[in-house]
Design a protein around this motif. Structure first.
Motif, PDB file in Angstrom:
ATOM      1  N   ARG A   1       0.830  -1.211   0.000  1.00 36.81           N
ATOM      2  CA  ARG A   1       0.000   0.000   0.000  1.00 36.81           C
ATOM      3  C   ARG A   1       0.862   1.257   0.000  1.00 36.81           C
ATOM      4  O   ARG A   1       0.547   2.229  -0.702  1.00 36.81           O
ATOM      5  CB  ARG A   1      -0.940   0.004   1.211  1.00 36.81           C
ATOM      6  CG  ARG A   1      -1.909   1.174   1.186  1.00 36.81           C
ATOM      7  CD  ARG A   1      -2.883   1.147   2.345  1.00 36.81           C
ATOM      8  NE  ARG A   1      -3.756  -0.014   2.304  1.00 36.81           N
ATOM      9  CZ  ARG A   1      -4.795  -0.200   3.127  1.00 36.81           C
ATOM     10  NH1 ARG A   1      -5.076   0.722   4.052  1.00 36.81           N
ATOM     11  NH2 ARG A   1      -5.538  -1.283   3.033  1.00 36.81           N
TER      12      ARG A   1
ATOM     13  N   THR B   1       0.702   4.077  -2.890  1.00 35.51           N
ATOM     14  CA  THR B   1       0.390   5.465  -2.519  1.00 35.51           C
ATOM     15  C   THR B   1       1.468   6.409  -3.018  1.00 35.51           C
ATOM     16  O   THR B   1       1.173   7.492  -3.550  1.00 35.51           O
ATOM     17  CB  THR B   1       0.252   5.594  -0.991  1.00 35.51           C
ATOM     18  OG1 THR B   1      -0.768   4.710  -0.534  1.00 35.51           O
ATOM     19  CG2 THR B   1      -0.103   7.020  -0.594  1.00 35.51           C
TER      20      THR B   1
ATOM     21  N   GLY C   1      -1.382   6.911  -6.695  1.00 37.05           N
ATOM     22  CA  GLY C   1      -2.744   6.425  -6.515  1.00 37.05           C
ATOM     23  C   GLY C   1      -3.579   6.489  -7.779  1.00 37.05           C
ATOM     24  O   GLY C   1      -3.077   6.566  -8.898  1.00 37.05           O
TER      25      GLY C   1
ATOM     26  N   ALA D   1      -6.172  -0.003  -5.530  1.00 38.50           N
ATOM     27  CA  ALA D   1      -5.530   1.065  -6.308  1.00 38.50           C
ATOM     28  C   ALA D   1      -5.823   0.964  -7.804  1.00 38.50           C
ATOM     29  O   ALA D   1      -5.292   1.751  -8.579  1.00 38.50           O
ATOM     30  CB  ALA D   1      -4.019   1.017  -6.085  1.00 38.50           C
TER      31      ALA D   1
END
Length: 360
Positions: free
Chosen positions: A21, A25, A29, A86
């Motif tokens: 993640r 990010t 994104g 995502a």
């Protein structure tokens, strides 16, 4: 006597989730994904290289002696949850799961090592819509070379290696440079489809196609539920956040009772989806009742993910209808996933056969 599976996430799985993640990010994104879909190169190859090579995720399902991680479908499922959250345009499901499972069935150790090291992206040349156990198209073998056309092949545009089923019952490894890949119009801009044309392409016979394709598509359907879970969780989380901020009549929109009920219902569906996806991943890892768990997961996951994306679109109102807002990426992925590796109806039919509850 079987033991009750532990569907909770382990510390190692949570650490893996956090790492994936954070990387996604950092890469910008969904906004970055929108920009990429407007370009001529929808796949994010740089992101794929980081996931596959630097983090070693391409080889999660590949044994350590072949340079893989020797992990299980549970870890692969965690990765797919984050990729779904995502809508990442990378060939993880198609290469690190589908092609990998087919090669594992065939015992193609040299090719597995290439996939694990991220030097090669693989793709199984079977239409994305094909359910586990369903008939699939094949090409013609003639004097040792392959002829034919296969459509609906996901991520073929970035594949270096194609695994092609032929009419002699074999599965052949074909170098992507030996075929013609023609892009198709795809609803899901983050997982493009293509037509693969073979006109006298040389291939290496790896083994029997039927068991390899069946194993690959079963794993694909089971782990697709985790991607759909990640997508649905994003839709719910973003919608709750938006409705807390958006005001009408000088009060947060999320405070209206009717919307609270819709969000509560959606939360319940996401919780159930998580249970089904985790059960499928655990069953694939253990090999126990995997056919049933996969069928249950996909019978539930497809409509739940589509509903989550549709609710997110509606509850974001006007802003949700714009191209700049990423909800459309999630709705398109959810709709495309709902027919990938078999529809919910196909999996319900398969489940009925498995548990001997066929319709009269």
């Amino acid at each position: 006597m079987s033991t009750q599976p532990d569907l909770l996430y382990s510390e190692e799985e949570e650490a893996l989730r956090s790492a994936v993640r954070d990387l996604l990010t950092d890469r910008g994104g969904p906004a970055a994904v929108i920009a990429r879909t407007e370009s001529d190169a929808p796949h994010d190859i740089a992101l794929w290289k980081t996931l596959a090579d630097a983090m070693g995720l391409a080889g999660l399902l590949i044994p350590e002696e072949l340079d893989g991680q020797g992990a299980t479908h549970r870890e692969a499922a965690v990765v797919l949850e984050e990729l779904g959250r995502a809508v990442a345009p990378v060939p993880y499901l198609t290469s690190a799961v589908v092609a990998t499972e087919a090669l594992l069935e065939c015992g193609a150790d040299d090719l597995l090592a290439q996939l694990a090291s991220a030097t090669t992206v693989g793709a199984l040349a079977v239409g994305l819509h094909t359910a586990p156990g369903a008939p699939f198209a094949t090409v013609r073998t003639e004097r040792g070379v392959l002829y034919g056309e296969l459509t609906g092949i996901a991520d073929a545009a970035v594949a270096d290696l194609l695994l092609v089923p032929a009419d002699d019952g074999g599965l052949y490894a074909v170098d992507a440079s030996a075929v013609t890949v023609t892009p198709q119009v795809s609803l899901d801009l983050t997982r493009p489809l293509a037509t693969v044309t073979l006109d006298g392409a040389a291939g290496r016979r790896l083994g029997d196609a039927e068991p390899a394709v069946r194993r690959a598509l079963r794993a694909a359907a089971g782990l697709l539920a985790s991607e759909q879970l990640g997508l649905a969780e994003w839709a719910l989380t973003e919608t709750v956040r938006y409705l807390k901020e958006r005001k009408q009549f000088n009060r947060p929109v999320g405070g209206f009772q009717a919307l609270k009920h819709r969000l509560a219902q959606l939360w319940l569906e996401v919780v159930n989806l998580r249970a089904a996806a985790r059960a499928a991943a655990d069953a694939l890892a253990s090999g126990e009742d995997a056919d049933v768990a996969v069928a249950v997961a996909q019978a539930y996951a497809a409509p739940a993910a589509v509903r989550a994306a549709e609710e997110a679109l509606q509850l974001h109102a006007g802003i949700g209808m714009t191209w700049e807002h990423p909800i459309h990426l999630y709705l398109k992925r959810a709709k495309a996933d709902s027919i990938a590796y078999g529809t919910a109806g196909a999996h319900r039919e398969a489940l009925a056969e498995l548990v001997d509850l066929r319709a009269p």
